[in-house]
Design an enzyme around this catalytic site. Structure first.
Site, PDB file in Angstrom:
ATOM      1  N   ARG A 219       0.824  -1.211   0.000  1.00 49.42           N
ATOM      2  CA  ARG A 219       0.000   0.000   0.000  1.00 49.42           C
ATOM      3  C   ARG A 219       0.860   1.264   0.000  1.00 49.42           C
ATOM      4  NH1 ARG A 219      -3.192  -2.393   4.254  1.00 49.42           N
ATOM      5  NH2 ARG A 219      -5.162  -3.200   3.451  1.00 49.42           N
TER       6      ARG A 219
ATOM      7  N   VAL B  95      -9.488  -0.813  -4.770  1.00 48.25           N
ATOM      8  CA  VAL B  95      -8.583  -1.947  -4.549  1.00 48.25           C
ATOM      9  C   VAL B  95      -7.759  -1.781  -3.274  1.00 48.25           C
ATOM     10  CG1 VAL B  95      -8.417  -2.439  -7.006  1.00 48.25           C
ATOM     11  CG2 VAL B  95      -6.735  -0.930  -5.947  1.00 48.25           C
ATOM     12  N   GLU B  96      -7.170  -2.900  -2.843  1.00 51.46           N
ATOM     13  CA  GLU B  96      -6.329  -2.965  -1.638  1.00 51.46           C
ATOM     14  C   GLU B  96      -7.064  -2.426  -0.419  1.00 51.46           C
ATOM     15  OE1 GLU B  96      -2.340  -1.604  -2.048  1.00 51.46           O
ATOM     16  OE2 GLU B  96      -1.989  -2.724  -3.878  1.00 51.46           O
ATOM     17  N   GLY B  97      -8.338  -2.734  -0.322  1.00 50.35           N
ATOM     18  CA  GLY B  97      -9.166  -2.250   0.776  1.00 50.35           C
ATOM     19  C   GLY B  97      -9.980  -1.065   0.318  1.00 50.35           C
TER      20      GLY B  97
ATOM     21  N   SER C 151       2.484   1.247  -4.297  1.00 48.61           N
ATOM     22  CA  SER C 151       1.793   1.255  -5.582  1.00 48.61           C
ATOM     23  C   SER C 151       0.765   2.366  -5.724  1.00 48.61           C
ATOM     24  CB  SER C 151       1.146  -0.109  -5.812  1.00 48.61           C
ATOM     25  OG  SER C 151       0.296  -0.447  -4.726  1.00 48.61           O
TER      26      SER C 151
END
Length: 833
Positions: free
Chosen positions: A380, A501-503, A383
């Site tokens: 996190r 994305v990613e949460g 990216s």
């Protein structure tokens, strides 16, 4: 009068003791000395000193004699605490324990050590990393036609895929001794950011294998055999990885995944093989349609005790690695998200894999969640902040250039105050994003920060959303017409991907930032919880007793400090620097103390119910986030010796952060679930009300002026553009814009006078050619200047054009006949224009 003076002296004395946070022993000794002094000067007589002495002696003995305190006070509280404290599940504990507390911990605890921040060395690119950014990454960007990718092919061209593989873009995090590039987190961030300024599809394609994926899991947890088997192929690009985590029923709450693996034996080629039967249904898996190897998260069960423990059936979340051509794996279909990067579902029924497919080997069975959380926490910080920063800095240059080129009502649109409101936000956010990305990625290079990466994922992507919206508003119709000329639409269309994305951002803000931050960053809470869960009652009580009374002293000190700094305008706080930025350090320390007390009060008064009060915890998370982001800007300003450009940008950013901090505190207090505590919170956090209203029009105008005149050759300009790709040539979407902007800079000294002459009627003519000829005749311009303006006007007009297409091309863009006809017609129209 003497009594009043004595009272004021005592108030000042005790306020100072509480403000400085002295120990109980010192506080007790000072109090004993005060009683003796009052007796000595006659303020207290024999009866008075006896009464005060007794009242003082009881708590002094109780709280300073540890065995007595532990037996009479702490034991009861500890017993109660053990009963009411909810059990912490294994996955919850792993999530909390994952990663490390870094600089965000200082900002949470109410008294940040600024020197620690200023002494921290940001990561610098190595020679190899800089070369890769300047050469391979530049080449990759130049190869990409984003219109072709998004509209015609809906995929990257095969030569781009091959270039990515051949040049090890998928292997930035894989160590060099395993065939990878071995880049720092900061270098990975720079590469992803640069690609993102050209193509979000390409950036996502590159970033995912370097974030949460088989490569990172293998590097950190894989056995030597697994690393030797898979890393060379991943490094060379022969293998393309994906990681299957999200499912149909399970999004952010990955711990509830229904995907299962059953330990069993199968006869293969005449031999009994111990392995796992997998059944899973995953979706939203990036690179799945083209992947050759997949990581898979599932819940492992061993009903027959084949792993060696007959009493253990449920092992929990486990991560395994298997080829995508394993029998029973169904893969290859695509989702169609806002961007056209490869993304799709994966499912399988009774897919058998040997036991050594578990990443890290059988001994890592059930430990997959810890692996995933730690890797995702670090990812996190690399990216999505890179994508967001690329967007911010890209829009900074593009929108400020367009605001100069585009004219309405006889002036550049960048001169309108309404446009400047949005333009200033773009500039301020871009500066914030760059500073936060640099600090956070450098932090990932030194440790595995967990809380800070969650907060930056949320705020960076939300800033990106705002930046794109303002850029679209300023470009107006120029931004909404799809086509090769449009450099905004693809980013605008793909924006929800980064938010989700990613949460998902809602979950990240409401549950993760403060939910993890309060426990991880607090100096006592996690340790108190661990003491409460201790199997050794006596040892747990000893630890709890020590922590509890240290915690009480900490909370009282932060309350007094926050109130004192609030009513004095933070003048008593210390700043590590002098000059314009010093006051901002002081105010951040003030709000840091207010956060520490507010968090303690919230956890103490709401207890476990705080988990359900998502808006309450989210607002405290906002305070922590803006404290961290503001400190990143202060560091950047100091590291760059507070240049004029840094000072203007930093002032805008810090005024914005302080306004957001006060707004979060205001909403937190106004809506606090326990109404009777609101006055106390208000007195401590905002004793004089709100004073920061955000950047003023004046500072916003100064920022916009700098954006309009910034040179990419200046030190500030180089810092804001070193990892930005700018296309070249008039057939490139950003290239034509920057060519026109560069020409405008050349003609600027006399172009304005020419336009004013036309407006006043001092230069006449119906067309630009006639006006330029008249200006030369009248001596307002020479021939060279007229030719330069003529060339600029051609470039300017070309920048303002939007695309149009034939019906045949739109219906079938990959038809060769339609494309040839379209190219011919477009060429004819360009000549006419």
């Amino acid at each position: 009068m003497f009594g009043l003076i004595t009272a004021l002296i005592l108030i000042a004395l005790y306020w100072t003791l509480l403000y400085r946070g002295v120990s109980r022993v010192v506080f007790t000794a000072v109090t004993a000395a005060v009683i003796a002094a009052l007796w000595g000067v006659g303020v207290l007589g024999p009866i008075g000193v006896t009464l005060v002495g007794v009242l003082f002696a009881i708590p002094a003995v109780l709280f300073n004699l540890v065995p007595l305190r532990r037996a009479l006070v702490s034991k009861r509280l500890y017993t109660l605490f053990r009963k009411i404290l909810p059990e912490m599940g294994a996955t919850e504990k792993e999530a909390i324990d994952a990663g490390e507390v870094w600089w965000e911990g200082e900002m949470f605890r109410g008294r940040p050590d600024w020197q620690q921040l200023l002494d921290f060395k940001l990561t610098e690119l190595t020679t190899a990393e800089q070369s890769f950014l300047d050469n391979e990454t530049e080449t990759l960007c130049a190869m990409i036609d984003d219109w072709q990718v998004n509209f015609e092919l809906k995929d990257l061209p095969e030569d781009v895929w091959q270039y990515i593989r051949d040049n090890r873009f998928f292997a930035m995090l894989i160590p060099q001794d395993k065939g990878g590039l071995g880049f720092s987190a900061y270098a990975q961030s720079c590469v992803v950011a640069k690609i993102a300024t050209r193509s979000l599809t390409a950036a996502v394609t590159v970033m995912v294998p370097n974030s949460l994926g088989p490569g990172e899991l293998l590097v950190h947890y894989g056995t030597e055999s697994q690393q030797n088997t898979w890393l060379p192929g991943l490094a060379s690009g022969r293998e393309i990885p994906c990681f299957a985590l999200t499912g149909v029923e399970v999004g952010s709450d990955a711990t509830q995944m229904p995907d299962r693996g059953i330990v069993c034996k199968r006869t293969i080629d005449g031999e009994d093989v111990l392995g796992i039967s997998l059944t899973f249904n995953k979706r939203y898996i990036t690179l799945a349609p083209v992947a050759t190897v997949m990581g898979l998260a599932f819940k492992l069960k061993d009903p027959d005790g084949l792993l060696g423990d007959p009493d253990k059936v449920e092992y929990g979340i486990t991560a395994a690695l298997l080829p995508t051509d394993t029998p029973g794996v169904h893969i290859g279909r695509r989702h169609y998200p806002g961007a056209v990067f490869m993304n799709g579902p994966i499912h399988g029924e009774d897919v058998f894999v040997p036991l050594d497919a578990i990443i890290g080997g059988p001994e890592q069975a059930g430990k997959g969640w810890r692996m995933l959380v730690e890797c995702l926490s670090a990812g996190r910080g690399i990216s999505l902040p890179a994508l967001s920063t690329a967007t911010g800095k890209g829009m900074y240059g593009i929108t400020s250039a367009y605001a100069r080129i585009r004219r309405q009502f006889g002036t550049e649109i960048g001169n309108f105050e309404g446009v400047r409101e949005g333009l200033g936000v773009i500039g301020g956010y871009a500066y914030i994003l760059e500073n936060v990305r640099n600090l956070t990625a450098s932090g990932v290079d030194h440790c595995t920060p967990s809380v800070v990466t969650a907060m930056i994922k949320y705020h960076a992507t939300e800033m990106m959303r705002t930046v794109i919206n303002h850029a679209m508003d300023i470009h107006s119709g120029r931004g909404i017409i799809m086509g090769p000329r449009n450099y905004l639409a693809a980013a605008y269309q793909a924006l929800p991907v980064a938010i989700t994305v990613e949460g998902a951002n809602i979950m990240t803000r409401s549950l993760m930032i403060f939910g993890q931050g309060a426990i991880r960053c607090h100096p006592y809470v996690l340790k108190e919880m661990e003491a409460a869960h201790s199997d050794d009652f006596k040892q747990g009580l000893r630890d709890f007793d020590k922590l509890l009374f240290a915690h009480i002293g900490f909370s009282i000190n932060r309350m007094v400090r926050a109130f004192t700094l609030g009513i004095t305008g933070a003048r008593l706080a210390r700043a590590p620097v002098e000059g314009e930025m010093a006051d901002y350090y002081r105010h951040l320390e003030r709000f840091s103390a207010a956060l520490a007390f507010s968090a303690d009060l919230a956890m103490g008064s709401l207890g476990g119910a705080l988990k359900l009060k998502e808006s309450t915890s989210a607002r405290l998370g906002d305070v922590l986030s803006h404290l961290y982001m503001a400190s990143a800007t202060l560091k950047a300003c100091e590291d760059n010796e507070a240049s004029e450009q840094d000072t203007v940008h930093a002032t805008w950013a810090l005024e914005y952060h302080l306004h957001e901090i006060e707004a979060a505190f205001h909403d937190f207090i106004r809506n606090y679930p326990i109404a009777r505590l609101r006055p106390l919170l208000s007195i401590v956090a905002l004793p004089t009300g709100r004073r920061f209203a955000g950047p003023t029009d004046e500072i916003n105008a100064r920022l916009c002026d700098q954006m309009a005149s910034m040179s990419l050759d200046s030190p500030f300009g180089k810092r804001m553009s070193y990892d930005i790709f700018v296309g070249r040539g008039e057939n490139d979407p950003t290239g034509r814009l920057m060519a026109a902007f560069d020409k405008l800079q050349d003609v600027d000294p006399y172009y304005g006078d020419f336009l004013r002459g036309v407006k006043k009627g001092e230069i006449v003519g119906e067309t630009i050619a006639e006006q330029l000829a008249d200006a030369v005749t009248r001596g307002r311009l020479d021939e060279a200047q007229a030719e330069a303006i003529r060339e600029y006007d051609r470039l300017r007009y070309d920048v303002l054009l939007t695309d149009d297409f034939s019906k045949e091309y739109l219906m079938n863009p990959n038809s060769e006949a339609a494309r040839r006809a379209e190219d011919k017609e477009a060429d004819t129209l360009r000549k006419v224009s």
